[in-house]
Design a protein around this motif. Structure first.
Motif, short mmCIF file in Angstrom:
data_model
loop_
_atom_site.label_atom_id
_atom_site.label_comp_id
_atom_site.label_asym_id
_atom_site.label_seq_id
_atom_site.Cartn_x
_atom_site.Cartn_y
_atom_site.Cartn_z
N ASN A 498 0.80 -1.22 0.00
CA ASN A 498 0.00 0.00 0.00
C ASN A 498 0.83 1.27 0.00
O ASN A 498 0.30 2.37 -0.17
CB ASN A 498 -0.91 0.03 1.25
N THR A 499 2.14 1.14 0.21
CA THR A 499 2.98 2.32 0.46
C THR A 499 3.74 2.80 -0.77
O THR A 499 4.52 3.75 -0.68
CB THR A 499 4.00 2.00 1.56
N HIS A 500 3.53 2.15 -1.91
CA HIS A 500 4.39 2.46 -3.07
C HIS A 500 4.35 3.93 -3.52
O HIS A 500 5.38 4.46 -3.95
CB HIS A 500 4.07 1.52 -4.23
N PRO A 501 3.21 4.66 -3.44
CA PRO A 501 3.27 6.08 -3.84
C PRO A 501 4.22 6.88 -2.94
O PRO A 501 5.00 7.71 -3.42
CB PRO A 501 1.83 6.55 -3.70
N VAL A 502 4.15 6.63 -1.63
CA VAL A 502 5.04 7.33 -0.69
C VAL A 502 6.49 6.89 -0.93
O VAL A 502 7.41 7.71 -0.92
CB VAL A 502 4.61 7.04 0.76
N ASP A 503 6.69 5.58 -1.15
CA ASP A 503 8.05 5.07 -1.42
C ASP A 503 8.65 5.73 -2.64
O ASP A 503 9.84 6.10 -2.65
CB ASP A 503 8.01 3.55 -1.62
N GLY A 579 -1.68 14.05 -10.85
CA GLY A 579 -2.76 14.25 -9.91
C GLY A 579 -3.12 12.98 -9.16
O GLY A 579 -3.46 13.01 -7.97
N ALA A 580 -3.04 11.83 -9.85
CA ALA A 580 -3.35 10.56 -9.20
C ALA A 580 -2.39 10.27 -8.06
O ALA A 580 -2.79 9.83 -6.98
CB ALA A 580 -3.31 9.42 -10.23
N THR A 581 -1.10 10.51 -8.29
CA THR A 581 -0.11 10.29 -7.24
C THR A 581 -0.28 11.31 -6.11
O THR A 581 -0.19 10.97 -4.93
CB THR A 581 1.31 10.37 -7.81
N TYR A 582 -0.56 12.57 -6.48
CA TYR A 582 -0.73 13.61 -5.47
C TYR A 582 -1.82 13.24 -4.47
O TYR A 582 -1.65 13.42 -3.25
CB TYR A 582 -1.06 14.93 -6.15
N GLU A 583 -2.94 12.73 -4.94
CA GLU A 583 -4.05 12.39 -4.05
C GLU A 583 -3.64 11.33 -3.03
O GLU A 583 -4.19 11.26 -1.93
CB GLU A 583 -5.25 11.90 -4.86
N LEU A 584 -2.66 10.50 -3.37
CA LEU A 584 -2.24 9.42 -2.48
C LEU A 584 -1.13 9.83 -1.52
O LEU A 584 -0.89 9.15 -0.52
CB LEU A 584 -1.76 8.22 -3.31
N VAL A 585 -0.44 10.95 -1.80
CA VAL A 585 0.71 11.34 -0.98
C VAL A 585 0.58 12.73 -0.37
O VAL A 585 1.48 13.17 0.34
CB VAL A 585 2.02 11.28 -1.80
N LYS A 586 -0.54 13.40 -0.58
CA LYS A 586 -0.66 14.80 -0.15
C LYS A 586 -0.58 14.95 1.36
O LYS A 586 -0.24 16.04 1.86
CB LYS A 586 -1.95 15.40 -0.68
N ASP A 587 -0.90 13.89 2.11
CA ASP A 587 -0.80 13.97 3.57
C ASP A 587 0.64 13.87 4.05
O ASP A 587 0.93 14.16 5.21
CB ASP A 587 -1.63 12.86 4.22
N PHE A 588 1.55 13.45 3.17
CA PHE A 588 2.95 13.25 3.55
C PHE A 588 3.88 14.36 3.05
O PHE A 588 4.88 14.66 3.69
CB PHE A 588 3.46 11.92 2.98
N PRO A 615 6.38 19.93 6.77
CA PRO A 615 7.22 20.36 7.90
C PRO A 615 6.94 19.60 9.19
O PRO A 615 7.87 19.29 9.95
CB PRO A 615 6.87 21.85 8.04
N GLU A 616 5.68 19.28 9.47
CA GLU A 616 5.36 18.60 10.72
C GLU A 616 5.74 17.12 10.69
O GLU A 616 5.66 16.44 11.72
CB GLU A 616 3.86 18.73 11.03
N LEU A 617 6.20 16.62 9.53
CA LEU A 617 6.52 15.21 9.40
C LEU A 617 7.99 14.95 9.13
O LEU A 617 8.37 13.82 8.81
CB LEU A 617 5.68 14.58 8.27
N CYS A 618 8.84 15.97 9.25
CA CYS A 618 10.26 15.77 8.93
C CYS A 618 11.14 16.19 10.10
O CYS A 618 10.74 16.97 10.96
CB CYS A 618 10.65 16.53 7.67
N PRO A 626 12.27 11.80 7.16
CA PRO A 626 11.01 11.58 7.88
C PRO A 626 11.25 11.51 9.39
O PRO A 626 12.28 11.01 9.85
CB PRO A 626 10.51 10.23 7.35
N ASN A 627 10.27 12.01 10.16
CA ASN A 627 10.33 11.89 11.62
C ASN A 627 9.43 10.77 12.10
O ASN A 627 8.85 10.03 11.30
CB ASN A 627 10.00 13.22 12.29
N GLN A 628 9.26 10.66 13.42
CA GLN A 628 8.45 9.59 13.98
C GLN A 628 6.99 9.70 13.56
O GLN A 628 6.33 8.68 13.32
CB GLN A 628 8.57 9.59 15.51
#
Length: 642
Positions: A498-503, A579-588, A615-618, A626-628
């Motif tokens: 499930n993580t391939h877009p973020v990867d 746009g398809a990838t953005y929708e899957l990674v926009k929270d990261f 910023p809140e995730l790095c 990436p942070n915790q």
């Protein structure tokens, strides 16, 4: 289990009770318990009959685990056997999983295998000995565990049986422990019997093949033939040279009263004699000469003294006494002083007319005195040694060639795909619903490349793409191919996740950071260097292997074309995502909307520049580490149901 049944006989009077009117009625709870135990005992007897009747090891293991899972009312079971050489446990049968290998000191099974304790826990996640790695990898949730050792007839632990997730309760009851204990005892005996049967069958088959080669020895006495055949059977069943030599030294000491044995092999690649093995008795008397003899390497030439004489003439040399004044070669002098020689026998090991080594014999306990019959017998014995040593070297070569072939195959194909290809001879094409495809391209490649020599160009490309390979591997992406200065990789295959877009986005950021660092170095040196352009898109593809002489794992589909358009529509040193990838990674990730951008043969498409981790995730100001909080969010999508 049987003890429990006996104890229940004492409780039989409690099966009946009187009601208010004085009538006797059956206690339903006691009756239900007796029925359950009777059922379990019946299953155990039936399982015993099936197991004891099966001698084929693979079939036996399947019967054992299917029966364990059924009888124990468990979700799945695993049978681990101990690999003493590697100090590992390996799953000969693992229901719901491929082969598992763990260190003997790790996990619940490792604890049971090393301590012999039975472990029965209700919630594995509350036990510090439990490793969650497998659950995190597969999404499986381990709860209750019952694990106990399997012993052989000598009482040695040979493995463990582990059952997971009791289906009709929160944990395994004491009756389950007793039932599995009885089952493990039967399984241990059956495993030993099946192994012995399998080894005897293989040995018999091997001996039948070698009978024709041994007919020339039939004129020798029956006793010697029988002894040689038994020894041949033993050493030819071995593949490692150390094991073969240990058996050889023991046989020599037992049958010829010679406790000083040395094996010297010819290293044809290096053109030298090498001391391969020394018996313990020889090592004990060498003193200060031990290291010199163990590390001895002398050329395959007359300078090797008597070694060369035996090797070149292919004839044994027996010196019943050694006159010191006749020792001239340095190697002979070393042997004489290190071994305190009084008598010495050297026998060439010959295969197909070529000497491959020399077996040397002396005695530490007493002066060695051999008759002609004994010398002839040792000569015939050395023929067997030569065959075993030669087979061992061939086996080692085959292992090395197999390892090189597998390494080469894995450098071309993903591990799962390579495994399927080796097992089936082909790879089944797969339609994958979502894969993240990454393309890179060097801006200004042609102009800068024209100013380089061929050697410089290949060196630079190899340096960049080798680092790209490592970054992709570290982030879970599969490199697919390079075309000129273009690089293509994908996430989410061949193992779906499930993580391939973020990867893919993490990979893109790391690739860009690497190239920007390299550009700074080149700029400081006054050299122009390539700028990197990256594109990422997520969508469905078809994956498979093409080619016969040269294999290639590749993907096809519109998603590949769109990913390529993302790259060509990007700017130098920027990451362009769809746009398809953005929708899957926009929270990261923090992304910059570019609007609808015209893409070749695709019309206008929504595109985004991927700038950094939010910023809140790095952990760093640049937004690359990436942070915790990032890892926790990543873990949530990693373990989410598909």
């Amino acid at each position: 289990m049987l003890e429990k049944s006996v104890s229940n006989q004492a409780a039989l009077p409690q099966l009946l009770k009187k009601d208010a009117s004085g009538r006797l009625t059956i206690r339903s709870s006691v009756l239900q318990q007796l029925v359950s135990e009777s059922s379990n005992l019946s299953r155990l007897v039936g399982a015993t009959q099936s197991i004891m009747a099966e001698l084929d090891l693979d079939a036996l293991l399947g019967v054992i685990m299917n029966t364990v899972t059924e009888v124990m009312h468990a979700d799945r079971s695993t049978l681990f056997l101990i690999d003493r050489e590697k100090e590992e446990l390996w799953s000969t049968v693992a229901q719901g999983s491929e082969e598992i290998r763990i260190k003997l000191s790790e996990g619940i099974s490792g604890h049971v295998a090393t301590t012999g304790e039975t472990v029965n826990i209700e919630d594995a996640y509350q036990d510090a000995r439990f490793s969650r790695d497998y659950d995190l990898k597969t999404g499986y949730r381990t709860r209750s565990i019952l694990c106990m050792p399997i012993h052989d007839q000598a009482g040695e632990i040979i493995g463990t049986i582990q059952v997971l997730n009791k289906l009709d309760g929160d944990r395994f009851a004491e009756t389950d422990v007793q039932l599995l204990g009885a089952f493990a005892s039967l399984a241990g005996i059956s495993l030993v019997n099946a192994r012995a049967f399998d080894e005897l069958k293989k040995a018999r088959d091997f001996l039948e093949v070698r009978v024709e080669e041994r007919t020339r020895d039939l004129e020798e006495s029956r006793q010697e033939i029988q002894k040689l055949n038994e020894f041949t059977l033993k050493i030819n069943a071995l593949s490692e040279l150390d094991e073969i030599v240990r058996e050889v030294f023991g046989f020599i000491d037992e049958n010829f009263d010679i406790d000083g044995t040395m094996l010297i092999l010819a290293n044809f690649d290096q053109g030298e004699f090498v001391v391969s093995h020394l018996s313990e008795s020889l090592q004990q008397v060498m003193g200060e000469h031990l290291e010199s003899l163990k590390s001895l390497r002398t050329p395959l030439s007359p300078d090797a003294g008597t070694l060369w004489k035996v090797y070149a003439e292919k004839r044994r040399l027996y010196l019943s006494r050694i006159p010191e004044k006749e020792i001239t070669a340095n190697v002979d002098r070393l042997f004489y002083e290190a071994l305190d020689l009084k008598a010495f026998l050297m026998v060439p090991l010959i295969i197909r007319g070529e000497a491959i080594g020399i077996a040397c014999f002396t005695s530490v306990r007493k002066r060695m005195q051999l008759s002609r019959e004994e010398l002839d017998s040792i000569g015939r014995f050395c023929n067997q040694i030569a065959g075993a040593v030669y087979n061992s070297s061939l086996y080692e070569q085959v292992k090395q060639e197999r390892a090189r072939a597998e390494s080469l195959l894995l450098s071309i194909l993903p591990e799962q795909v390579a495994t399927e290809l080796k097992q089936k001879g082909s790879v089944t094409p797969a339609s994958i619903g979502a894969v993240s495809v990454l393309f890179t391209d060097f801006v200004g490649f042609t102009g800068i490349a024209e100013q380089m020599s061929p050697w410089e160009l290949i060196r630079e490309l190899d340096g960049c793409f080798s680092q790209f390979d490592e970054i992709c591997r570290r982030n879970g992406l599969e490199k697919l191919k390079t075309i000129g200065d273009a690089y293509m990789a994908a996430g989410g295959l061949p193992v779906l996740n499930n993580t391939h877009p973020v990867d893919a986005c993490l990979t893109a950021l790391e690739l860009l950071a690497f190239m920007e660092g390299l550009q700074q170095i080149k700029d400081q040196m006054g050299h122009n260097f390539w700028r990197l352009r990256i594109g990422v898109h997520t969508g469905p593809v078809t994956a498979g292997v093409i080619g016969k002489a040269k294999f290639a794992y590749d993907i096809w589909g519109d998603a590949v074309n769109i990913a390529s358009r993302m790259e060509s529509s990007s700017d130098p040193n920027r990451i362009n995502i769809s746009g398809a990838t953005y929708e899957l990674v926009k929270d990261f990730f923090a992304c910059e909307y570019r609007g609808k951008v015209a893409a070749k043969n695709k019309g206008e498409m929504d595109m985004y520049f991927l700038n950094r981790i939010r910023p809140e995730l790095c952990e760093d100001e640049e937004g690359k580490i990436p942070n915790q909080a990032f890892r926790q969010l990543y873990k949530e999508i990693q373990t989410a149901l598909k």
